[in-house]
Design a protein around this motif. Sequence first.
Motif, PDB file in Angstrom:
ATOM      1  N   GLN A 263      -3.390   1.580  13.870  1.00  0.00           N
ATOM      2  CA  GLN A 263      -3.344  -0.014  13.377  1.00  0.00           C
ATOM      3  C   GLN A 263      -3.782  -0.883  14.354  1.00  0.00           C
ATOM      4  OE1 GLN A 263      -2.203  -0.381   9.968  1.00  0.00           O
ATOM      5  NE2 GLN A 263      -1.865   1.781  10.032  1.00  0.00           N
ATOM      6  N   LYS A 264      -4.516  -1.942  14.001  1.00  0.00           N
ATOM      7  CA  LYS A 264      -4.998  -2.844  14.856  1.00  0.00           C
ATOM      8  C   LYS A 264      -4.037  -4.055  15.193  1.00  0.00           C
ATOM      9  CE  LYS A 264      -8.774  -6.051  14.926  1.00  0.00           C
ATOM     10  NZ  LYS A 264     -10.056  -6.647  14.100  1.00  0.00           N
ATOM     11  N   VAL A 265      -4.185  -4.372  16.263  1.00  0.00           N
ATOM     12  CA  VAL A 265      -3.332  -5.596  16.567  1.00  0.00           C
ATOM     13  C   VAL A 265      -3.864  -6.974  16.626  1.00  0.00           C
ATOM     14  CG1 VAL A 265      -1.732  -6.572  18.594  1.00  0.00           C
ATOM     15  CG2 VAL A 265      -1.973  -4.067  18.556  1.00  0.00           C
ATOM     16  N   ASN A 266      -3.283  -7.770  15.968  1.00  0.00           N
ATOM     17  CA  ASN A 266      -4.003  -9.240  15.640  1.00  0.00           C
ATOM     18  C   ASN A 266      -3.532 -10.365  16.452  1.00  0.00           C
ATOM     19  OD1 ASN A 266      -5.886  -8.272  13.615  1.00  0.00           O
ATOM     20  ND2 ASN A 266      -3.778  -8.026  12.228  1.00  0.00           N
ATOM     21  N   ASN A 267      -2.328 -10.114  17.129  1.00  0.00           N
ATOM     22  CA  ASN A 267      -1.711 -11.226  17.924  1.00  0.00           C
ATOM     23  C   ASN A 267      -2.150 -11.135  19.198  1.00  0.00           C
ATOM     24  OD1 ASN A 267      -0.135 -13.100  18.756  1.00  0.00           O
ATOM     25  ND2 ASN A 267       1.601 -12.584  17.519  1.00  0.00           N
ATOM     26  N   ILE A 268      -3.066 -11.795  19.449  1.00  0.00           N
ATOM     27  CA  ILE A 268      -3.720 -11.864  21.074  1.00  0.00           C
ATOM     28  C   ILE A 268      -3.679 -13.093  21.699  1.00  0.00           C
ATOM     29  CG2 ILE A 268      -5.775 -11.151  22.213  1.00  0.00           C
ATOM     30  CD1 ILE A 268      -6.596  -9.658  19.544  1.00  0.00           C
ATOM     31  N   GLU A 269      -3.581 -13.089  23.204  1.00  0.00           N
ATOM     32  CA  GLU A 269      -3.490 -14.423  23.871  1.00  0.00           C
ATOM     33  C   GLU A 269      -4.058 -14.006  25.145  1.00  0.00           C
ATOM     34  OE1 GLU A 269      -0.427 -17.178  26.276  1.00  0.00           O
ATOM     35  OE2 GLU A 269       0.368 -16.080  24.594  1.00  0.00           O
ATOM     36  N   LYS A 270      -5.041 -15.023  25.416  1.00  0.00           N
ATOM     37  CA  LYS A 270      -5.663 -14.630  26.776  1.00  0.00           C
ATOM     38  C   LYS A 270      -5.514 -15.986  27.780  1.00  0.00           C
ATOM     39  CE  LYS A 270      -9.924 -13.640  27.030  1.00  0.00           C
ATOM     40  NZ  LYS A 270     -11.569 -13.223  27.127  1.00  0.00           N
TER      41      LYS A 270
END
Length: 312
Positions: A263-270
């Motif tokens: 499953q792909k993770v969509n919640n991302i923070e840089k």
Amino acid sequence: MKDYHVEEKTITANSIVVSLPEPIPNEGCEKYNLATTIYNISMSYLTCLDNDLNKSKEFNVQTYKRHYEFQNLTPFTKYTIKLALSNFYVDKLSMGLQFGADVKLTTTGKLNAPEDVTVQVLMPTLAVVYWMPPKKLNCIAVKYEVYWMQLPNSMQAIIPFCFINPIDKPKRTFDGKFFTIIRLPLPKQKYKIYVSVYPTVHRNFFNASLPKTVYMSESNNLTLSGVSTNGMYISWIPSANLTIHTGLHYILEYKNDAMQKWQKVNNIEKNNDKVTYYIENLLPRTAYKFRLILRYPEHMEDYIWPPDGKEF
């Protein structure tokens, strides 16, 4: 008309010495003093053009001696030598030269080594090797091999040489360099790489380039930076100048043993150089594996890191 031809005397990698026959007088001429014999020698060889066509090059020499040495020749090259005898009167009367049978002689030695070898890292276990073909190849059919050796660290013994299969027709760049892609077994290792060339009919007459040393860098590890009953924070620092993706973010995937698909993770923070992923709706007290899908700038294939996933 007598068939005069040269005879092999000595051959080296860069020279051929031939002996020349003593002229046989025609019947009835034995009692006369003959004019000084001039030996007219023609040597030719093939040279290859960029359009895969062959061109014959020829040069002619004259000598009064009973032997002649051709110098500055190319190693392992076939030369065709023809001989015609003449004298002062033949030249004076502009009589045509009558050449004898062809004599084919091949110089010894090895081919010149491939030059200008460079290695470009495409992915942590993939590299492209470039090289220029040997100079003065003279249409000899050759094969190439790319050798590599993994350099040991303090915890390893020396690993033996390995090589890929012979490369009959390597691909070529616009500037004339040959290249091939090699796959190496482990990232985070130093490798010594060189290119070998040999005639297709004489494997033992190989010659190799100077070695190049390259370090196959690897992406940084995934880190568990936070956990809750049904969620995890996974962080990662991308390696400089290595990883990008066709989208705006690096792709992180996850699964547990019961899940059939990643499953792909969509919640991302840089945040500066650090990338943090938040995965929610996880099962409590359950181990999950995580992996990154990366795209390297020099190679248009996805790279999975870690290959088997990192379990948290």
